[in-house]
Design a protein around this motif. Sequence first.
Motif, PDB file in Angstrom:
ATOM      1  N   ARG A 193       0.832  -1.206   0.000  1.00  0.00           N
ATOM      2  CA  ARG A 193       0.000   0.000   0.000  1.00  0.00           C
ATOM      3  C   ARG A 193       0.866   1.255   0.000  1.00  0.00           C
ATOM      4  NH1 ARG A 193      -4.246   1.817   4.785  1.00  0.00           N
ATOM      5  NH2 ARG A 193      -4.835   3.810   3.853  1.00  0.00           N
ATOM      6  N   HIS A 243       2.541   1.737  -3.421  1.00  0.00           N
ATOM      7  CA  HIS A 243       1.595   2.259  -4.411  1.00  0.00           C
ATOM      8  C   HIS A 243       1.307   3.743  -4.173  1.00  0.00           C
ATOM      9  CE1 HIS A 243      -0.231  -1.922  -5.632  1.00  0.00           C
ATOM     10  NE2 HIS A 243       1.033  -1.774  -6.001  1.00  0.00           N
ATOM     11  N   GLU A 244       1.169   4.149  -2.923  1.00  0.00           N
ATOM     12  CA  GLU A 244       0.881   5.550  -2.626  1.00  0.00           C
ATOM     13  C   GLU A 244       2.045   6.449  -3.041  1.00  0.00           C
ATOM     14  OE1 GLU A 244      -1.755   7.261  -1.546  1.00  0.00           O
ATOM     15  OE2 GLU A 244      -2.900   5.415  -1.782  1.00  0.00           O
ATOM     16  N   ALA A 297       2.024   6.710  -6.791  1.00  0.00           N
ATOM     17  CA  ALA A 297       0.941   7.577  -7.270  1.00  0.00           C
ATOM     18  C   ALA A 297       1.287   9.053  -7.103  1.00  0.00           C
ATOM     19  CB  ALA A 297      -0.355   7.253  -6.529  1.00  0.00           C
ATOM     20  N   SER A 298       2.103   9.356  -6.078  1.00  0.00           N
ATOM     21  CA  SER A 298       2.484  10.754  -5.846  1.00  0.00           C
ATOM     22  C   SER A 298       3.699  11.177  -6.651  1.00  0.00           C
ATOM     23  CB  SER A 298       2.759  10.976  -4.355  1.00  0.00           C
ATOM     24  OG  SER A 298       3.904  10.247  -3.943  1.00  0.00           O
ATOM     25  N   THR A 352      -6.448  -1.525  -5.991  1.00  0.00           N
ATOM     26  CA  THR A 352      -7.800  -1.249  -5.528  1.00  0.00           C
ATOM     27  C   THR A 352      -8.469  -0.306  -6.531  1.00  0.00           C
ATOM     28  OG1 THR A 352      -7.160   0.715  -4.256  1.00  0.00           O
ATOM     29  CG2 THR A 352      -6.994  -1.432  -3.146  1.00  0.00           C
ATOM     30  N   ALA A 353      -9.785  -0.123  -6.370  1.00  0.00           N
ATOM     31  CA  ALA A 353     -10.517   0.760  -7.280  1.00  0.00           C
ATOM     32  C   ALA A 353      -9.941   2.174  -7.246  1.00  0.00           C
ATOM     33  CB  ALA A 353     -11.998   0.768  -6.918  1.00  0.00           C
ATOM     34  N   ASN A 354      -9.594   2.632  -6.069  1.00  0.00           N
ATOM     35  CA  ASN A 354      -9.017   3.964  -5.930  1.00  0.00           C
ATOM     36  C   ASN A 354      -7.634   4.036  -6.571  1.00  0.00           C
ATOM     37  OD1 ASN A 354      -8.758   6.707  -4.874  1.00  0.00           O
ATOM     38  ND2 ASN A 354      -7.339   5.820  -3.389  1.00  0.00           N
ATOM     39  N   GLU A 355      -6.822   2.992  -6.359  1.00  0.00           N
ATOM     40  CA  GLU A 355      -5.478   2.970  -6.943  1.00  0.00           C
ATOM     41  C   GLU A 355      -5.535   2.889  -8.461  1.00  0.00           C
ATOM     42  OE1 GLU A 355      -2.961   0.782  -3.344  1.00  0.00           O
ATOM     43  OE2 GLU A 355      -3.845  -0.412  -4.948  1.00  0.00           O
ATOM     44  N   ARG A 413      -7.415   4.278 -10.473  1.00  0.00           N
ATOM     45  CA  ARG A 413      -7.629   5.581 -11.096  1.00  0.00           C
ATOM     46  C   ARG A 413      -6.343   6.398 -11.164  1.00  0.00           C
ATOM     47  NH1 ARG A 413     -12.585   5.122  -8.109  1.00  0.00           N
ATOM     48  NH2 ARG A 413     -11.651   6.156  -6.293  1.00  0.00           N
ATOM     49  N   ARG A 414      -5.359   6.021 -10.349  1.00  0.00           N
ATOM     50  CA  ARG A 414      -4.135   6.811 -10.277  1.00  0.00           C
ATOM     51  C   ARG A 414      -2.889   6.072 -10.750  1.00  0.00           C
ATOM     52  NH1 ARG A 414      -3.270   8.334  -4.483  1.00  0.00           N
ATOM     53  NH2 ARG A 414      -4.090   6.245  -4.097  1.00  0.00           N
TER      54      ARG A 414
END
Length: 309
Positions: free
Chosen positions: A233, A236-237, A240-241, A253-256, A258-259
């Motif tokens: 996690r 991935h964060e 994404a940044s 995940t669904a949120n991930e 998208r990014r």
Amino acid sequence: MHNAGVQNILDPKWQLFVKVADAGSVSGAALALDMQQSVVSRHITRLEQESGTRLFRRTGRGVVLTEFGQQVYPRVMALIRDAEQLADDMRTNSGTPVGDVRFGLLPSTVAVLAGPLFSAVRKSWPQVRLHLTEGSSAQLEEWLTQGRLDLALLLREEDTAAPEETVLTRLPLYLVVPAKDPLAGRKTIDFDDVAGLPLVLPSEPHPLRARLGKLARQKGLTLTQVLEADSIRLQHEITASGGGYAITAGTLTANEARRLAAVRIVRPALSRAVVLGVTQHRAHTKATWEVMRLLKSMAPAMLKSARQS
């Protein structure tokens, strides 16, 4: 606390002792057990009086085991396991699976497996109490070794599964990139190209880190690591940044999703296995065997479909 059958066999104050030791504080144990802190403190004080010595040393942050406490902790854990086994044996005498089964899941498997497993166990064996725990592969393996879990999903690099472990599925490894990164439009990327990118990797020692480093050395390459992060996690964060690129199984995940995007690593293709680990430190009940059989039946297809969705 543990089940009523164990409480009838073993003084429940010793179960409180274990809870306080694991939590590192009386308040933490009280919160986990939904008990008043004063009640937990009173039981621990009484236990220390009965033992004739201190079990815990108070610190500014909580409590730690004294030397005597450290000596008795593994013996108390063994007694609790034996008491649980005896209670389960008495209840299972009819041949119906009953009792507690403690199962650990990887964070990436919770969404796809936790709900269906709970529903299936409740439908088939209503007297089985399923205790679910989430953690990293290293954490879950440690808890299996300690006997705190009966079963757990673990990650294994290459072909390193132990003989008692069941391989549920194999997951290809992907380079995880920001959704707007130029690499996001690619389907594959060579490992040689991955090595030169700024990577977000788990800290040493970690099987994946060691495996990637070994492969890079064999190819005369040097991995470019910009940051260490010890959970998928977090990796991935950070990716994404825009902080680098991660190497994971690419389950988003669904949120991930998208990014982020996942690009499969090739030449060579890399994969890791999700295995079902079994504790060697407590006897298995009929309930444990039935949940194990159920996991072997349902988990492979569900884990595979999760990656493809």
